[in-house]
Design a protein around this motif. Structure first.
Motif, PDB file in Angstrom:
ATOM      1  N   ARG A 300       0.823  -1.215   0.000  1.00 25.86           N
ATOM      2  CA  ARG A 300       0.000   0.000   0.000  1.00 25.86           C
ATOM      3  C   ARG A 300       0.856   1.263   0.000  1.00 25.86           C
ATOM      4  O   ARG A 300       0.472   2.281  -0.592  1.00 25.86           O
ATOM      5  CB  ARG A 300      -0.897  -0.005   1.248  1.00 25.86           C
ATOM      6  N   ASP A 301       2.039   1.193   0.620  1.00 22.22           N
ATOM      7  CA  ASP A 301       2.876   2.381   0.733  1.00 22.22           C
ATOM      8  C   ASP A 301       3.728   2.638  -0.494  1.00 22.22           C
ATOM      9  O   ASP A 301       4.421   3.654  -0.560  1.00 22.22           O
ATOM     10  CB  ASP A 301       3.778   2.265   1.965  1.00 22.22           C
ATOM     11  N   GLN A 302       3.693   1.717  -1.463  1.00 15.73           N
ATOM     12  CA  GLN A 302       4.434   1.924  -2.704  1.00 15.73           C
ATOM     13  C   GLN A 302       3.512   1.727  -3.902  1.00 15.73           C
ATOM     14  O   GLN A 302       3.877   1.090  -4.894  1.00 15.73           O
ATOM     15  CB  GLN A 302       5.641   0.991  -2.775  1.00 15.73           C
ATOM     16  N   GLY A 303       2.320   2.256  -3.799  1.00 15.64           N
ATOM     17  CA  GLY A 303       1.409   2.301  -4.930  1.00 15.64           C
ATOM     18  C   GLY A 303       0.847   0.960  -5.364  1.00 15.64           C
ATOM     19  O   GLY A 303       0.389   0.821  -6.496  1.00 15.64           O
ATOM     20  N   GLY A 304       0.894  -0.016  -4.482  1.00 13.48           N
ATOM     21  CA  GLY A 304       0.363  -1.330  -4.829  1.00 13.48           C
ATOM     22  C   GLY A 304       1.343  -2.238  -5.546  1.00 13.48           C
ATOM     23  O   GLY A 304       0.938  -3.219  -6.179  1.00 13.48           O
ATOM     24  N   MET A 305       2.642  -1.961  -5.446  1.00 14.28           N
ATOM     25  CA  MET A 305       3.638  -2.824  -6.074  1.00 14.28           C
ATOM     26  C   MET A 305       3.563  -4.230  -5.490  1.00 14.28           C
ATOM     27  O   MET A 305       3.523  -4.397  -4.279  1.00 14.28           O
ATOM     28  CB  MET A 305       5.049  -2.273  -5.858  1.00 14.28           C
ATOM     29  N   PRO A 306       3.530  -5.282  -6.346  1.00 11.57           N
ATOM     30  CA  PRO A 306       3.546  -6.645  -5.815  1.00 11.57           C
ATOM     31  C   PRO A 306       4.936  -7.002  -5.303  1.00 11.57           C
ATOM     32  O   PRO A 306       5.936  -6.760  -5.978  1.00 11.57           O
ATOM     33  CB  PRO A 306       3.159  -7.501  -7.019  1.00 11.57           C
ATOM     34  N   LYS A 307       4.996  -7.600  -4.103  1.00 10.49           N
ATOM     35  CA  LYS A 307       6.275  -7.904  -3.479  1.00 10.49           C
ATOM     36  C   LYS A 307       6.264  -9.305  -2.886  1.00 10.49           C
ATOM     37  O   LYS A 307       5.221  -9.861  -2.546  1.00 10.49           O
ATOM     38  CB  LYS A 307       6.590  -6.884  -2.379  1.00 10.49           C
ATOM     39  N   LEU A 308       7.463  -9.829  -2.726  1.00 11.43           N
ATOM     40  CA  LEU A 308       7.682 -11.159  -2.167  1.00 11.43           C
ATOM     41  C   LEU A 308       7.631 -11.128  -0.645  1.00 11.43           C
ATOM     42  O   LEU A 308       8.137 -10.202  -0.015  1.00 11.43           O
ATOM     43  CB  LEU A 308       9.058 -11.670  -2.612  1.00 11.43           C
ATOM     44  N   GLN A 309       7.047 -12.187  -0.069  1.00  9.18           N
ATOM     45  CA  GLN A 309       7.174 -12.446   1.355  1.00  9.18           C
ATOM     46  C   GLN A 309       7.392 -13.939   1.556  1.00  9.18           C
ATOM     47  O   GLN A 309       6.794 -14.764   0.854  1.00  9.18           O
ATOM     48  CB  GLN A 309       5.931 -12.000   2.113  1.00  9.18           C
ATOM     49  N   VAL A 310       8.279 -14.287   2.474  1.00 10.35           N
ATOM     50  CA  VAL A 310       8.506 -15.686   2.865  1.00 10.35           C
ATOM     51  C   VAL A 310       8.420 -15.772   4.373  1.00 10.35           C
ATOM     52  O   VAL A 310       8.763 -14.817   5.080  1.00 10.35           O
ATOM     53  CB  VAL A 310       9.868 -16.219   2.372  1.00 10.35           C
ATOM     54  N   ALA A 311       7.959 -16.927   4.875  1.00 10.45           N
ATOM     55  CA  ALA A 311       7.823 -17.074   6.316  1.00 10.45           C
ATOM     56  C   ALA A 311       7.719 -18.545   6.681  1.00 10.45           C
ATOM     57  O   ALA A 311       7.146 -19.342   5.930  1.00 10.45           O
ATOM     58  CB  ALA A 311       6.579 -16.334   6.812  1.00 10.45           C
ATOM     59  N   PRO A 312       8.250 -18.924   7.855  1.00  8.72           N
ATOM     60  CA  PRO A 312       8.083 -20.307   8.313  1.00  8.72           C
ATOM     61  C   PRO A 312       6.634 -20.563   8.704  1.00  8.72           C
ATOM     62  O   PRO A 312       5.951 -19.687   9.241  1.00  8.72           O
ATOM     63  CB  PRO A 312       9.007 -20.384   9.528  1.00  8.72           C
ATOM     64  N   LEU A 313       6.182 -21.769   8.426  1.00  5.16           N
ATOM     65  CA  LEU A 313       4.860 -22.198   8.875  1.00  5.16           C
ATOM     66  C   LEU A 313       4.968 -22.756  10.292  1.00  5.16           C
ATOM     67  O   LEU A 313       5.794 -23.619  10.559  1.00  5.16           O
ATOM     68  CB  LEU A 313       4.300 -23.264   7.943  1.00  5.16           C
ATOM     69  N   ARG A 314       4.150 -22.245  11.184  1.00  5.36           N
ATOM     70  CA  ARG A 314       4.036 -22.788  12.538  1.00  5.36           C
ATOM     71  C   ARG A 314       2.803 -23.690  12.578  1.00  5.36           C
ATOM     72  O   ARG A 314       1.899 -23.544  11.762  1.00  5.36           O
ATOM     73  CB  ARG A 314       3.850 -21.674  13.555  1.00  5.36           C
ATOM     74  N   PHE A 315       2.734 -24.586  13.530  1.00  3.08           N
ATOM     75  CA  PHE A 315       1.565 -25.443  13.681  1.00  3.08           C
ATOM     76  C   PHE A 315       1.082 -25.369  15.123  1.00  3.08           C
ATOM     77  O   PHE A 315       1.872 -25.523  16.061  1.00  3.08           O
ATOM     78  CB  PHE A 315       1.899 -26.885  13.292  1.00  3.08           C
ATOM     79  N   ASP A 316      -0.214 -25.106  15.298  1.00  2.00           N
ATOM     80  CA  ASP A 316      -0.754 -25.002  16.647  1.00  2.00           C
ATOM     81  C   ASP A 316      -0.957 -26.389  17.254  1.00  2.00           C
ATOM     82  O   ASP A 316      -0.655 -27.409  16.626  1.00  2.00           O
ATOM     83  CB  ASP A 316      -2.027 -24.156  16.654  1.00  2.00           C
ATOM     84  N   GLU A 317      -1.491 -26.431  18.451  1.00  2.00           N
ATOM     85  CA  GLU A 317      -1.627 -27.701  19.162  1.00  2.00           C
ATOM     86  C   GLU A 317      -2.581 -28.664  18.480  1.00  2.00           C
ATOM     87  O   GLU A 317      -2.543 -29.878  18.728  1.00  2.00           O
ATOM     88  CB  GLU A 317      -2.072 -27.445  20.593  1.00  2.00           C
ATOM     89  N   ASP A 318      -3.440 -28.136  17.609  1.00  2.00           N
ATOM     90  CA  ASP A 318      -4.361 -28.981  16.856  1.00  2.00           C
ATOM     91  C   ASP A 318      -3.838 -29.321  15.462  1.00  2.00           C
ATOM     92  O   ASP A 318      -4.555 -29.919  14.657  1.00  2.00           O
ATOM     93  CB  ASP A 318      -5.726 -28.308  16.742  1.00  2.00           C
ATOM     94  N   GLY A 319      -2.588 -28.902  15.183  1.00  2.00           N
ATOM     95  CA  GLY A 319      -1.976 -29.243  13.905  1.00  2.00           C
ATOM     96  C   GLY A 319      -2.373 -28.356  12.750  1.00  2.00           C
ATOM     97  O   GLY A 319      -2.204 -28.752  11.589  1.00  2.00           O
ATOM     98  N   TRP A 320      -2.838 -27.125  13.037  1.00  2.00           N
ATOM     99  CA  TRP A 320      -3.219 -26.220  11.956  1.00  2.00           C
ATOM    100  C   TRP A 320      -2.116 -25.197  11.705  1.00  2.00           C
ATOM    101  O   TRP A 320      -1.559 -24.641  12.651  1.00  2.00           O
ATOM    102  CB  TRP A 320      -4.542 -25.515  12.276  1.00  2.00           C
ATOM    103  N   PRO A 321      -1.776 -24.956  10.436  1.00  2.33           N
ATOM    104  CA  PRO A 321      -0.674 -24.040  10.131  1.00  2.33           C
ATOM    105  C   PRO A 321      -1.065 -22.583  10.336  1.00  2.33           C
ATOM    106  O   PRO A 321      -2.224 -22.205  10.125  1.00  2.33           O
ATOM    107  CB  PRO A 321      -0.378 -24.334   8.654  1.00  2.33           C
TER     108      PRO A 321
END
Length: 328
Positions: A300-321
């Motif tokens: 939003r701060d750069q006019g809607g430029m599409p950008k990359l994001q990467v992140a580790p998946l965590r899993f809760d106690e019920d096994g949901w990411p």
């Protein structure tokens, strides 16, 4: 080519499960759409949708990173569009969409989409590379032609491929809008449909907006990530990442509340936060033995430029990411 080395895992410790409070803050050239990432002992490589009407004919673009944080543009795949695409579809696409990389034992496979907005006159193609060099990710690719096709009148759209191998078998999930996400079994070596393989429906919103499937096998279960709603509208994009879970790769996939994904079910993984609008176009990839998610958002701060994001998946106690909050 090898998976990520122990030294790189140590380098990533600062953004690993014990330390991260937010998703990693990325830098460098992270302008991207529909990312697919391969992590090797020589660094990270991303593949993404090509640039419309570019001199390279919109072939998939690549970026490299030593650590997954700082990214550098490494150019488009050379050679332009393969002739089979126009011969098969009857038109020449402005670019190739949503490439998806898969590393086999000896061969790297790159699936890609040939289509145009609003049409299911589409095809999924395949490139292979038997000497993939993560330092020179545009070199060595050979186009293997069409994997599968959709036509006007079909109730599916042959775009947004994602491959998963499990139990000695290979499967390709794909789909966008129409009647949702399908899967087909592949020959693991050729990367193309197995003999007599049939299309298997795995998720649908009854004609509503669902696309970009990605699959993960984790702790004896299979997870199907999809994007709901609209991409490609800059800060007006309403993409959000959803997930369902199954005991078999072919489904049935259910959300946290037990609603089938074939009936519109899905559990939220990532929605818009602050300047991060329309997150989606996601893919699962592995950092060592740990599953991560790559996706794009519109800044939003750069006019809607599409950008990359990467992140580790965590899993809760019920096994949901789930994902950590977005960085400031």
């Amino acid at each position: 080519m090898h998976v990520i080395a122990a030294t790189m895992l140590l380098a990533l410790a600062m953004i690993g499960p014990a330390a991260a409070q937010t998703q990693p803050a990325l830098s460098g050239n992270i302008a991207i759409h529909d990312p697919s990432i391969l992590v090797t002992d020589a660094g990270w490589v991303s593949f993404a949708t090509g640039v419309e009407n570019a001199p390279d004919e919109g072939t998939p673009r690549t970026k490299t990173s030593p650590d997954g944080l700082a990214w550098t543009e490494s150019g488009p795949l050379p050679g332009g569009l393969s002739d089979w695409i126009e011969e098969e579809l009857g038109y020449r696409p402005k670019n190739l969409w949503a490439p998806s990389v898969f590393a086999g034992e000896r061969t790297v496979y790159l699936y890609y989409s040939a289509s145009t907005f609003g049409s299911n006159e589409s095809a999924i193609g395949l490139m292979t590379n038997e000497a993939f060099d993560p330092k020179n990710p545009t070199e060595g690719w050979q186009d293997q032609g069409m994997v599968l096709r959709s036509h006007r009148g079909d109730d599916f759209n042959a775009i947004d491929p994602f491959r998963i191998d499990t139990g000695g078998r290979a499967f390709l999930a794909f789909g966008s809008f129409w009647n949702g996400i399908r899967m087909i079994e592949l020959d693991p070596q050729s990367g193309k449909p197995a003999a007599n393989a049939e299309l298997i429906p795995i998720a649908s919103r009854g004609g509503g907006a669902i696309e970009a499937p990605a699959l993960l096998e984790h702790d004896g279960r299979f997870y199907l990530f999809v994007s709901f709603d609209s991409c490609c509208r800059g800060i007006a994009s309403t993409y959000r990442i959803m997930v369902g879970r199954a005991d078999e790769v072919t489904g049935p996939y259910l959300d946290r509340d037990g609603k089938p994904m074939l009936e519109g079910g899905g559990t939220l993984v990532q929605a818009a936060e602050g300047r991060y609008r329309g997150p989606g176009g996601q893919e699962v990839f592995m950092v060592g033995d740990e599953p991560w998610l790559a996706y794009h958002y519109y800044d939003r701060d750069q006019g809607g430029m599409p950008k990359l994001q990467v992140a580790p998946l965590r899993f809760d106690e019920d096994g949901w990411p789930q994902l950590d909050p977005m960085p400031e």
